[in-house]
Write an enzyme that holds these catalytic residues in place. Structure first.
Site, short mmCIF file in Angstrom:
data_model
loop_
_atom_site.label_atom_id
_atom_site.label_comp_id
_atom_site.label_asym_id
_atom_site.label_seq_id
_atom_site.Cartn_x
_atom_site.Cartn_y
_atom_site.Cartn_z
N GLY A 76 71.19 -10.69 -91.19
CA GLY A 76 70.80 -9.28 -91.15
C GLY A 76 69.45 -9.14 -90.48
O GLY A 76 69.23 -9.70 -89.39
N CYS B 152 57.69 -13.05 -102.04
CA CYS B 152 57.90 -14.47 -102.37
C CYS B 152 58.15 -15.35 -101.16
O CYS B 152 57.34 -16.22 -100.85
CB CYS B 152 59.04 -14.59 -103.37
SG CYS B 152 58.72 -13.64 -104.84
#
Ligand code: UGA
Length: 439
Positions: A255, A262
């Site tokens: 995507g 994180c």
């Protein structure tokens, strides 16, 4: 058990709420007075599904309190989780000053023995530093240091905390390991895998896990590039890969790439840690490079489709770095918005939760009150974040509102064939474009 939490953020707050929900007595300390006041009034500082309801129930029952005075925590707690932020320095390293301050505060206020648990993601070797600081400031009480890394995902923090696949605990103290096992007994009982190890291994395992998940995402995105060149469909390629249990399902969805607080930060910190320890770990910077390239590839698709971007209007659906959160840190949607704005395009965006935080960061962004308004008069709509609401739009209505009916499905989450039937040009990541005239 009497538990203390230091830092009521994305890790500390769900941890405290869930431990209180499990029946423990929790005092959560944060030095931000306004946040503590809001939390005691039941207002959550960020959006996380189910968190607010559970927090209300826990505060009402008296099992959860938010405080600013560290003595309220050290007077009662026998086990304290350090959940403060470890932001990225310009060098890429994790800035551990908040961890050092939290530990110093604990040491100066503790009057009875304490198990000190690292929950924030920290580089290997931090626990040794924590032990040093505790001993330096307090020689009268006994401290035992534990590393218990967090594996919860934003947007699913409560679900993951209540149903963890594994609980990892590292310590040199058998007694502390036993205390931690007692704390988590209900979750172990319901099937969570219990893993005991030494401090360094636990610290490294957290970095390794996040880096490997990020590697899977970047691998899928690099596959998307090659799939386009080869005329293959990346979603089918990754589905075939995932059918092999040795590869495993998950985090192979191509995507717009990964964002959040994180993966990007942890990768940079892991890379710095590795070099400092004397090993370059060459694949780590490559994961981040492919991630940046992924956004550029999405941008080029819009540019290729619309030619000059000056004065064109692009609609962005979704601004948060993933669905079910209002967190925009390192959001791929914002990175794409920046590239579009720099090229002179107007960017109109809608997100169910992250609109205001995104505009605070990118004032040139036009915010729409709903996804249809965002699409009105636009030349291309880009699905950046796969919120459920955005996957179920009335696309006929969208078609009629747009200046040019074109969609870039940045998460490969929409039904391209039905969009083409409605008259859209459908672009996606790692698959051939679909056009109403079949070209
Ligand atoms: C990640 C890990 O998944 C957690 O286990 C870990 O505890 C957490 O970091 C942390 O260290 O605190 P999180 O960043 O909340 O959790 O979310 P993920 O679901 O892992 O997604 C991260 C990013 O990767 C998102 O931008 C998401 O859209 C993207 N992604 C994920 C993909 O592009 N493709 C995928 O297949 C999966």
């Amino acid at each position: 058990m009497q538990i203390g939490i230091i830092g009521a953020g994305h890790v500390g707050l769900p941890t405290g709420v869930v431990l209180a929900h499990m029946g423990h007595q929790v005092v959560a300390l944060d030095d931000d007075e306004a946040t503590v006041e809001l939390l005691n009034d039941g207002v959550m500082p960020f959006y996380e599904p189910e968190l607010e309801d559970l927090a209300h129930a826990a505060t009402r029952s008296g099992r959860l309190r938010f405080v600013t005075d560290p003595r309220e925590l050290t007077n009662s707690a026998s086990l304290v989780f350090i959940c403060v932020g470890t932001p990225q320095r310009v060098t890429g390293e994790a800035n551990l000053i908040a961890v050092e301050r939290a530990v110093e505060t604990l040491a100066k206020n503790a009057s009875s023995n304490l198990v000190v648990v690292e929950k924030s993601t920290v580089p290997t070797g931090t626990a040794r530093r924590v032990e040093e600081i505790l001993r330096r400031h307090n020689q009268t009480v006994e401290f035992k240091v534990v590393c218990n890394p967090e594996f919860l995902r934003e947007g699913k923090a409560v679900e993951d905390s209540l149903n963890p696949a594994r609980i990892l605990v590292g310590s040199d103290s058998r007694e502390a390991l036993a205390t931690m096992k007692e704390l988590y007994q209900p979750l172990i009982h319901q099937g969570a895998q219990w893993i005991e190890t030494d401090l360094q291994t636990a610290e490294l395992a957290k970095h390794a896990s996040n880096a490997f998940l990020a590697l899977k995402v970047s691998f899928a995105n690099a596959l998307a590039r090659i799939s386009e060149l080869a005329g293959a469909d990346v979603t089918k390629v990754t589905a075939i890969m995932e059918a092999d249990p040795r590869i495993g399902a998950g985090h192979l969805h191509a995507g717009l790439g990964f964002g959040g607080s994180c993966f990007p930060k942890d990768l940079a910190a892991f890379e710095r840690l590795s070099s400092r320890l004397g090993y370059g770990f060459p694949i780590l910077p490559e994961i981040a490079r492919i991630n940046e390239e992924t956004i550029e590839a999405a941008f080029r698709k819009v540019e290729e489709a619309l030619w000059n971007l000056e004065s064109k209007t692009i609609c962005l659906w979704g601004l948060s770095f993933k669905p079910n959160t209002d967190d925009i840190r390192f959001s791929p949607a914002l990175a794409l918005a920046r590239l579009l704005l720099q090229s002179g395009a107007h960017v109109k965006a809608y997100d169910p939760r992250a609109g205001e935080p995104a505009r605070a960061e990118l004032p040139d962004l036009q915010l729409a009150t709903d996804p249809y308004e965002a699409a009105r008069d636009s030349n291309c709509a880009v699905l950046c974040t796969e919120w459920d609401d955005l996957l179920n739009l009335d696309m006929k209505r969208v078609h009629d509102l747009m200046d040019l009916p074109m969609v870039l499905d940045g998460r490969n989450a929409l039904d391209g064939a039905s969009l083409v039937e409605l008259g859209f040009t459908y672009l996606s990541m790692g698959r051939a474009p679909l056009r109403p005239d079949g070209s």
